[in-house]
Design a protein around this motif. Structure first.
Motif, PDB file in Angstrom:
ATOM      1  N   LYS A   1       9.898 -14.221 -33.127  1.00 30.86           N
ATOM      2  CA  LYS A   1      11.365 -14.172 -33.112  1.00 30.86           C
ATOM      3  C   LYS A   1      11.869 -13.476 -31.839  1.00 30.86           C
ATOM      4  O   LYS A   1      12.818 -13.943 -31.185  1.00 30.86           O
ATOM      5  CB  LYS A   1      11.850 -13.432 -34.351  1.00 30.86           C
ATOM      6  N   SER A   2      11.253 -12.386 -31.461  1.00 28.67           N
ATOM      7  CA  SER A   2      11.673 -11.629 -30.268  1.00 28.67           C
ATOM      8  C   SER A   2      11.482 -12.457 -28.995  1.00 28.67           C
ATOM      9  O   SER A   2      12.298 -12.405 -28.070  1.00 28.67           O
ATOM     10  CB  SER A   2      10.877 -10.322 -30.164  1.00 28.67           C
TER      11      SER A   2
ATOM     12  N   SER B   1      26.315 -18.219 -26.392  1.00 33.79           N
ATOM     13  CA  SER B   1      25.327 -17.789 -27.388  1.00 33.79           C
ATOM     14  C   SER B   1      25.498 -18.524 -28.704  1.00 33.79           C
ATOM     15  O   SER B   1      24.544 -18.645 -29.497  1.00 33.79           O
ATOM     16  CB  SER B   1      25.432 -16.279 -27.614  1.00 33.79           C
TER      17      SER B   1
ATOM     18  N   GLU C   1      14.296 -14.832 -28.683  1.00 31.79           N
ATOM     19  CA  GLU C   1      15.515 -14.117 -28.293  1.00 31.79           C
ATOM     20  C   GLU C   1      15.538 -13.838 -26.792  1.00 31.79           C
ATOM     21  O   GLU C   1      16.586 -13.887 -26.153  1.00 31.79           O
ATOM     22  CB  GLU C   1      15.613 -12.797 -29.075  1.00 31.79           C
TER      23      GLU C   1
ATOM     24  N   THR D   1      18.021 -18.913 -32.811  1.00 35.20           N
ATOM     25  CA  THR D   1      16.621 -18.525 -32.626  1.00 35.20           C
ATOM     26  C   THR D   1      15.938 -18.385 -33.981  1.00 35.20           C
ATOM     27  O   THR D   1      16.567 -18.062 -34.996  1.00 35.20           O
ATOM     28  CB  THR D   1      16.509 -17.201 -31.861  1.00 35.20           C
TER      29      THR D   1
ATOM     30  N   LYS E   1      16.590 -17.016 -25.124  1.00 39.66           N
ATOM     31  CA  LYS E   1      18.016 -17.244 -25.367  1.00 39.66           C
ATOM     32  C   LYS E   1      18.869 -16.394 -24.437  1.00 39.66           C
ATOM     33  O   LYS E   1      19.853 -16.875 -23.858  1.00 39.66           O
ATOM     34  CB  LYS E   1      18.355 -16.935 -26.827  1.00 39.66           C
ATOM     35  N   GLN E   2      18.503 -15.103 -24.304  1.00 36.05           N
ATOM     36  CA  GLN E   2      19.298 -14.215 -23.466  1.00 36.05           C
ATOM     37  C   GLN E   2      19.326 -14.672 -22.008  1.00 36.05           C
ATOM     38  O   GLN E   2      20.345 -14.553 -21.322  1.00 36.05           O
ATOM     39  CB  GLN E   2      18.739 -12.787 -23.550  1.00 36.05           C
TER      40      GLN E   2
END
Length: 663
Positions: free
Chosen positions: A612-613, A629, A616, A634, A619-620
């Motif tokens: 998951k991280s 966003s 992210e 995610t 995505k960032q």
């Protein structure tokens, strides 16, 4: 006009004006004006006959001119022969530079003859009255320059002598007042010619259109397609005569195809706005533009009779009254336009370059340097597919005819450093006028305009070029782009270049000619499909299948790797994400999911959190690049959905991945 006396034969004229110079001297120009193979710019009221150039009364002053190359400070002799019933106004016979700010001019009128010297714009004159026995129906004016002396002869007698302390230039002109009735019988120029480098290798094979394409109306400005399988050209059409009994003309765009080893009967391009004044066929690449006034319309080989809507060409704005008389060449990558433009109020042209600065805008034209531009006239440029080799026509450089075709090569990425122009071989450059040269992308087939001896209108010539006359080789490949599921060929846009700014648009299969090295990175786009990046290499057929933008489409972000047990990406991830950032920007309504996956090594919950991280983090990056966003979701799946065998190292590498899915 009534009948005139017999034309003096060449041998009698030569005997009359036989030079007394001590040094070597050649016949640089012997013109009887019985044809216009030298491409003289003549007034509309003039016509070429067996007896010479007849000029009827004109509403405005008129001017004809040409360039003749001679070595400066060498002997020079210029002889004009005129006939008239009654001399009205003034006829000027001149030797000058292009601007005519420096000139020697002999002025003939009914009342007498005078010589004018113009230097740096300042005018000096010396009146010379006619003798009573001087006939006005036949006037022979001879100017003789040698050893710093200038002599003017009128009907065989020296009438004026002066010291020469400057050389005006290489332009010869004849001007007349409005209302003048005149016949220009001949012009003879003797001097020492300038010798220029030229290519010796003749063309490999003549493939001229002959009677299939060339007609009595004249064909000019031919543009060969990058494939070499099609030529666009202009053909003049006679619409009749107006109330003043002047011919009313228009120019239409035609095309001919290369089939069965010959050029076929031409067809008119019906969907182009025909009959416009001065259309210009200026393109080269995957679409060939036609310039009609200040609008650009494009086509390609597959749909040559169907042309896209015109778009305004902004670089032509504010360029003065003479820009419609210019000639244009769009580069293969669509990023540059080479132009031949005349200064405002004149007809002599120089070559310029303009760079694309936006979808429909271009930079201000930049004049090309010497040795391309000279004090003479340069015209009809053509930039080859290698973006380095420039073909152009020039007048008065010591060539075989009045206008010859030259080759020069760009030495670096700037437009300031060029090789010395070299004249093409004699089977291309004849004793007539040549111009409007263009070649196929591989440099093999070439076509150009010329004016055959005895004709006043141009025809089209074609040939297979020798190797030394060709541009540098270019990378070429044929792309077959289809739908992954249906196999239907797609219409695509191909982008390449250092910043992927150059584009080509067409239907599959599409052949690309790129001025690059042995390979180049390209991006293939098609509306409604996922873009594809790949490497293009020369030759062959590159077959690609594109995925459509359907809901549920999933792609592994190959090339994005993380350090073990870390959210830090290994180098190279930015280029992959930048491609998706561009795609999301082009498709603002699409939402996606980024999902992280791991192998089965370690704690299950820790793998879920790590996956998951990692999603992210990606995505960032996209959000920082301007993607909302709210369009990116995610998810971390840990080791729940393996793609490989977790018992092997190769399988584990497949399972450690990030996927993007269209929602």
């Amino acid at each position: 006009m009534q009948c005139y006396r017999k034309v003096w034969v060449f041998c009698i004229l030569m005997a009359t004006i036989s030079p007394i110079f001590g040094g070597p001297i050649d016949t640089l120009l012997w013109e009887t004006f019985r044809s216009n193979h030298r491409g003289w710019r003549i007034p509309r009221e003039a016509k070429i006959t067996e007896g010479g150039l007849e000029i009827s009364p004109t509403p405005n002053p008129w001017n004809i001119a040409t360039h003749v190359p001679w070595k400066d400070n060498h002997p020079l002799e210029i002889t004009w022969r005129l006939e008239t019933d009654t001399l009205k106004g003034i006829v000027k016979l001149g030797w000058s530079d292009d601007s005519q700010n420096n000139a020697w001019v002999g002025e003939v009128s009914a009342s007498g003859f005078q010589v004018r010297c113009k230097r740096n714009g300042n005018l000096y004159s010396q009146p010379l009255p006619w003798h009573s026995d001087t006939p006005l129906t036949t006037v022979e004016v001879r100017m003789q320059a040698e050893n710093g002396k200038l002599n003017w002869w009128i009907n065989g007698k020296i009438r004026f002598s002066s010291n020469i302390d400057f050389i005006p230039g290489h332009q010869i002109f004849i001007q007349g007042d409005a209302g003048q009735i005149l016949r220009i019988k001949s012009l003879l120029i003797l001097g020492t010619p300038i010798q220029e480098p030229h290519l010796n290798s003749p063309c490999i094979r003549n493939i001229s259109p002959e009677e299939n394409v060339n007609s009595k109306r004249g064909e000019y400005q031919p543009r060969i397609h990058s494939s070499g399988e099609l030529i666009w050209f202009l053909r003049e059409q006679l619409l009749g005569k107006n109330n003043f009994r002047k011919e009313v003309l228009k120019e239409d765009v035609w095309f001919t195809k290369w089939e069965n080893s010959t050029w076929q009967e031409p067809d008119i391009c019906n969907s182009i706005p025909q009959g416009k004044t001065l259309p210009r066929i200026c393109g080269h690449g995957f679409g060939t533009p036609v310039l009609t006034w200040n609008y650009l319309s494009e086509s390609n080989l597959k749909i040559e009779e169907r042309w896209k809507d015109s778009v305004e060409v902004q670089f032509l704005q504010g360029m003065g009254e003479n820009w419609p008389f210019g000639e244009y060449s769009v580069s293969m990558d669509g990023q540059f336009v080479l132009m031949a433009l005349a200064q405002k109020g004149g007809f002599e042209k120089d070559l310029y370059v303009s760079r694309r600065s936006g979808a429909q805008t271009w930079t201000a034209p930049q004049k090309l340097p010497s040795p391309i531009n000279s004090s003479l006239s340069e015209h009809s440029p053509f930039l080859a597919a290698d973006l380095k080799t420039l073909y152009f026509a020039a007048e008065g450089r010591g060539g075989n005819g009045s206008s010859d075709i030259y080759l020069t090569r760009r030495k670096d990425d700037s437009w300031k450093n060029w090789s010395t122009p070299i004249r093409l071989s004699k089977d291309i450059n004849t004793e007539s006028w040549e111009g409007y040269f263009s070649i196929s992308a591989n440099g093999e087939k070439a076509c150009w305009s010329w004016i055959p001896q005895g004709q006043s209108l141009p025809d089209i010539q074609c040939a297979i070029l020798p190797l030394e006359a060709r541009p540098e080789p270019v990378l070429y490949s044929t792309l077959s782009i289809t739908d992954k599921e249906t196999g239907v060929p797609l219409s695509v846009k191909v982008r390449w270049g250092k910043t992927l700014t150059a584009t080509a648009v067409g239907s599959s299969p599409l052949t690309l000619y790129l001025p690059t090295g042995p390979k180049t990175d390209i991006q293939i786009q098609s509306e409604g499909y996922i873009s594809k990046d790949t490497i293009l290499t020369p030759g062959g057929n590159l077959e690609l299948k594109l995925d459509s933008l359907r809901k549920g489409y999933t792609q592994i972000l190959e090339g994005i790797e993380f350090y073990q047990s870390s959210t830090k990406c290994k180098p190279g991830y930015m280029m992959i994400l930048d491609q998706w950032q561009n795609w999301l920007k082009q498709n603002p309504m699409i939402k996606v999911e980024l999902s992280g996956h791991t192998d089965n090594v370690g704690d299950t919950q820790m793998n879920l959190d790590l996956s998951k991280s990692r999603a992210e983090v990606l995505k960032q990056y996209l959000v920082n690049k301007g993607i909302s966003s709210e369009r990116i979701f995610t998810q971390g799946y840990g080791s729940a959905f393996p793609r490989g065998d977790n018992t092997t190292e190769a399988g584990k590498r497949l399972n450690r991945r990030v996927e993007i899915k269209i929602l």
